[in-house]
Motif scaffolding. Structure first.
Motif, PDB file in Angstrom:
ATOM      1  N   ALA A  78       6.858  14.068 -11.091  1.00 53.28           N
ATOM      2  CA  ALA A  78       7.306  14.020 -12.444  1.00 53.28           C
ATOM      3  C   ALA A  78       6.422  14.416 -13.654  1.00 53.28           C
ATOM      4  CB  ALA A  78       7.808  12.537 -12.759  1.00 53.28           C
ATOM      5  N   GLY A  79       5.221  15.006 -13.176  1.00 55.06           N
ATOM      6  CA  GLY A  79       4.222  15.435 -14.098  1.00 55.06           C
ATOM      7  C   GLY A  79       3.346  14.410 -14.884  1.00 55.06           C
ATOM      8  N   ARG A  80       3.645  13.232 -14.214  1.00 55.81           N
ATOM      9  CA  ARG A  80       2.912  11.857 -15.014  1.00 55.81           C
ATOM     10  C   ARG A  80       1.797  11.603 -14.169  1.00 55.81           C
ATOM     11  NH1 ARG A  80       6.130   9.397 -18.560  1.00 55.81           N
ATOM     12  NH2 ARG A  80       5.136   7.621 -18.382  1.00 55.81           N
ATOM     13  N   ARG A  81       0.716  12.479 -14.660  1.00 51.98           N
ATOM     14  CA  ARG A  81      -0.704  12.304 -13.747  1.00 51.98           C
ATOM     15  C   ARG A  81      -1.374  11.147 -13.866  1.00 51.98           C
ATOM     16  NH1 ARG A  81      -3.248  18.518 -15.410  1.00 51.98           N
ATOM     17  NH2 ARG A  81      -1.372  19.742 -14.411  1.00 51.98           N
ATOM     18  N   GLY A  82      -1.366  10.498 -15.028  1.00 53.09           N
ATOM     19  CA  GLY A  82      -1.921   9.168 -15.335  1.00 53.09           C
ATOM     20  C   GLY A  82      -1.365   8.157 -14.253  1.00 53.09           C
ATOM     21  N   TRP A  83      -0.155   8.027 -14.072  1.00 54.91           N
ATOM     22  CA  TRP A  83       0.295   7.077 -13.391  1.00 54.91           C
ATOM     23  C   TRP A  83       0.306   7.602 -12.076  1.00 54.91           C
ATOM     24  CZ3 TRP A  83       1.939   2.232 -13.521  1.00 54.91           C
ATOM     25  CH2 TRP A  83       2.108   1.559 -14.632  1.00 54.91           C
ATOM     26  N   ALA A  84       0.457   8.712 -11.652  1.00 55.57           N
ATOM     27  CA  ALA A  84       0.164   9.275 -10.296  1.00 55.57           C
ATOM     28  C   ALA A  84      -1.306   8.873  -9.771  1.00 55.57           C
ATOM     29  CB  ALA A  84       0.396  10.884 -10.192  1.00 55.57           C
ATOM     30  N   ALA A  85      -2.106   9.070 -10.588  1.00 60.30           N
ATOM     31  CA  ALA A  85      -3.842   8.743 -10.159  1.00 60.30           C
ATOM     32  C   ALA A  85      -3.867   7.275 -10.138  1.00 60.30           C
ATOM     33  CB  ALA A  85      -4.666   9.238 -11.217  1.00 60.30           C
ATOM     34  N   LEU A 134       3.751  -1.517 -13.778  1.00 59.27           N
ATOM     35  CA  LEU A 134       4.906  -0.632 -13.274  1.00 59.27           C
ATOM     36  C   LEU A 134       6.033  -1.139 -13.884  1.00 59.27           C
ATOM     37  CD1 LEU A 134       5.756   1.919 -11.410  1.00 59.27           C
ATOM     38  CD2 LEU A 134       6.016   0.252  -9.607  1.00 59.27           C
ATOM     39  N   ALA A 135       6.343  -2.560 -13.570  1.00 64.46           N
ATOM     40  CA  ALA A 135       7.799  -3.006 -14.022  1.00 64.46           C
ATOM     41  C   ALA A 135       7.705  -2.877 -15.637  1.00 64.46           C
ATOM     42  CB  ALA A 135       7.855  -4.314 -13.670  1.00 64.46           C
ATOM     43  N   ILE A 173       0.572  -1.257  -0.034  1.00 68.53           N
ATOM     44  CA  ILE A 173       0.083  -0.019  -0.128  1.00 68.53           C
ATOM     45  C   ILE A 173       0.814   1.073  -0.071  1.00 68.53           C
ATOM     46  CG2 ILE A 173      -1.473   1.417   1.183  1.00 68.53           C
ATOM     47  CD1 ILE A 173      -2.660  -1.444   2.417  1.00 68.53           C
ATOM     48  N   ALA A 174       1.640   1.350   0.900  1.00 68.96           N
ATOM     49  CA  ALA A 174       2.605   2.407   0.928  1.00 68.96           C
ATOM     50  C   ALA A 174       3.474   2.516  -0.388  1.00 68.96           C
ATOM     51  CB  ALA A 174       3.857   2.341   2.160  1.00 68.96           C
ATOM     52  N   ALA A 175       3.949   1.455  -0.985  1.00 73.60           N
ATOM     53  CA  ALA A 175       4.741   1.565  -2.326  1.00 73.60           C
ATOM     54  C   ALA A 175       3.645   2.233  -3.296  1.00 73.60           C
ATOM     55  CB  ALA A 175       4.994   0.040  -2.856  1.00 73.60           C
ATOM     56  N   CYS A 176       2.333   2.107  -3.377  1.00 71.84           N
ATOM     57  CA  CYS A 176       1.461   2.615  -4.258  1.00 71.84           C
ATOM     58  C   CYS A 176       1.445   4.240  -3.981  1.00 71.84           C
ATOM     59  CB  CYS A 176       0.121   2.087  -4.141  1.00 71.84           C
ATOM     60  SG  CYS A 176      -0.270   0.425  -4.441  1.00 71.84           S
ATOM     61  N   PHE A 177       1.576   4.553  -2.853  1.00 72.10           N
ATOM     62  CA  PHE A 177       1.550   6.093  -2.641  1.00 72.10           C
ATOM     63  C   PHE A 177       2.812   6.564  -2.730  1.00 72.10           C
ATOM     64  CE2 PHE A 177      -2.035   4.721   0.290  1.00 72.10           C
ATOM     65  CZ  PHE A 177      -3.036   5.204  -0.390  1.00 72.10           C
ATOM     66  N   ALA A 178       3.862   5.772  -2.635  1.00 73.06           N
ATOM     67  CA  ALA A 178       5.227   6.468  -2.938  1.00 73.06           C
ATOM     68  C   ALA A 178       5.413   6.670  -4.460  1.00 73.06           C
ATOM     69  CB  ALA A 178       6.209   5.231  -2.491  1.00 73.06           C
ATOM     70  N   PHE A 179       5.032   5.488  -5.062  1.00 79.12           N
ATOM     71  CA  PHE A 179       5.315   5.680  -6.570  1.00 79.12           C
ATOM     72  C   PHE A 179       4.101   6.858  -7.011  1.00 79.12           C
ATOM     73  CE2 PHE A 179       7.461   1.674  -6.494  1.00 79.12           C
ATOM     74  CZ  PHE A 179       8.484   1.905  -7.364  1.00 79.12           C
ATOM     75  N   GLY A 180       3.000   6.876  -6.595  1.00 79.18           N
ATOM     76  CA  GLY A 180       1.924   7.975  -6.869  1.00 79.18           C
ATOM     77  C   GLY A 180       2.831   9.377  -6.678  1.00 79.18           C
ATOM     78  N   VAL A 192      -3.764  -4.704  -7.425  1.00 81.36           N
ATOM     79  CA  VAL A 192      -2.593  -4.220  -6.949  1.00 81.36           C
ATOM     80  C   VAL A 192      -1.580  -4.941  -7.584  1.00 81.36           C
ATOM     81  CG1 VAL A 192      -2.318  -5.461  -4.742  1.00 81.36           C
ATOM     82  CG2 VAL A 192      -1.703  -3.172  -5.154  1.00 81.36           C
ATOM     83  N   LEU A 193      -1.458  -5.971  -7.733  1.00 77.31           N
ATOM     84  CA  LEU A 193      -0.447  -7.211  -8.501  1.00 77.31           C
ATOM     85  C   LEU A 193      -0.473  -6.921  -9.811  1.00 77.31           C
ATOM     86  CD1 LEU A 193      -0.959 -10.737  -6.574  1.00 77.31           C
ATOM     87  CD2 LEU A 193       0.618  -8.725  -5.888  1.00 77.31           C
ATOM     88  N   ALA A 194      -1.505  -6.604 -10.529  1.00 78.85           N
ATOM     89  CA  ALA A 194      -1.620  -6.271 -11.831  1.00 78.85           C
ATOM     90  C   ALA A 194      -0.695  -4.611 -11.744  1.00 78.85           C
ATOM     91  CB  ALA A 194      -2.856  -5.797 -12.592  1.00 78.85           C
ATOM     92  N   TRP A 195      -1.038  -3.861 -10.940  1.00 80.07           N
ATOM     93  CA  TRP A 195      -0.519  -2.570 -10.935  1.00 80.07           C
ATOM     94  C   TRP A 195       1.198  -2.706 -10.798  1.00 80.07           C
ATOM     95  CZ3 TRP A 195       2.748  -0.475  -6.936  1.00 80.07           C
ATOM     96  CH2 TRP A 195       2.995   0.510  -6.908  1.00 80.07           C
ATOM     97  N   THR A 196       1.641  -3.725 -10.019  1.00 80.56           N
ATOM     98  CA  THR A 196       3.016  -3.842  -9.920  1.00 80.56           C
ATOM     99  C   THR A 196       3.674  -4.410 -11.280  1.00 80.56           C
ATOM    100  OG1 THR A 196       2.911  -5.950  -9.025  1.00 80.56           O
ATOM    101  CG2 THR A 196       3.189  -4.571  -7.509  1.00 80.56           C
TER     102      THR A 196
END
Length: 217
Positions: free
Chosen positions: A158-165, A208-209, A145-152, A201-205
């Motif tokens: 970095a101005g990457r709003r889509g990935w941040a959201a 992300l990779a 969960i914290a990783a999601c927020f850290a990458f967000g 969340v596993l799909a998100w990881t």
């Protein structure tokens, strides 16, 4: 970027991160369809570690966890300019992977009729390995969960709003689904929602990779 994506080792590590989530999900789905008595609306996937075929889920935890750790190293190598999110995001994914490996060694206790032959209802006591499983799972979920927020946060900077959201919403949904498990005291709807949240969340990881492999930022 701290390492070029042309490096074979980095690409391999990120490839491990891409595979980790789908591998875990597919193996769990196959067991859901084949394990006698298993119902995802009643039992968490971790209970698949019990019974004669429990070795399949144990191996799933171990292999997927190691792939997540490898993917985290790949994310670290491509983290870009130093930032809080860029530094801690990969580390937290690594903690999650290590938690999965630990879950392979410390299985959840049988309960409520699964595997077949187990008395109905919750166990009267929790074994040492069941308690450790509960603790490492909690640490792993908090880390993811914290990783999601850290990458967000990193993507937002970095101005990457889509990935941040995407990152922030994924972390929020997973946290809400996890809390609902405790708040609803085993509701079947909450159990299914939590299983779906894990898949998301596993799909998100994995995505992300893949994003780092193709763009490096």
């Amino acid at each position: 970027m701290t390492d070029s994506l042309t490096g074979g080792a980095t690409r391999t590590l990120l490839g491990c991160g891409i595979v980790a989530g789908p591998l875990y999900i597919v193996v769990v789905l196959l067991q859901m369809l084949t394990r006698d008595g298993f119902d995802i609306s009643r039992y968490p996937a971790s209970m698949l570690s019990n019974g004669d075929q429990g070795w399949i889920q144990i191996a799933n935890f171990a292999v997927s966890g190691l792939l997540f750790v490898a993917g985290a190293v790949g994310l670290h190598r491509t983290r870009g300019p130093a930032s809080w999110g860029g530094i801690w995001g990969p580390r937290l994914v690594g903690v999650f992977g290590a938690g999965m490996v630990a879950a392979a060694f410390f299985s959840a206790d049988p309960a409520d009729g699964f595997p077949p032959g187990t008395p109905l209802g919750p166990p009267t006591s929790m074994s040492t390995h069941g308690m450790v499983h509960f603790l490492v799972s909690g640490v792993a979920f908090v880390a993811l969960i914290a990783a999601c927020f850290a990458f967000g946060r990193r993507f937002a900077a970095a101005g990457r709003r889509g990935w941040a959201a995407f990152s922030t919403v994924t972390g929020t949904l997973f946290l809400a689904a996890w809390i609902s498990i405790f708040a609803s005291q085993g509701s079947r709807v909450a159990n299914v929602a939590f299983a779906l949240a894990i898949a998301v969340v596993l799909a998100w990881t994995s995505l992300l990779a893949a994003q780092r492999l193709t763009t490096g930022r």
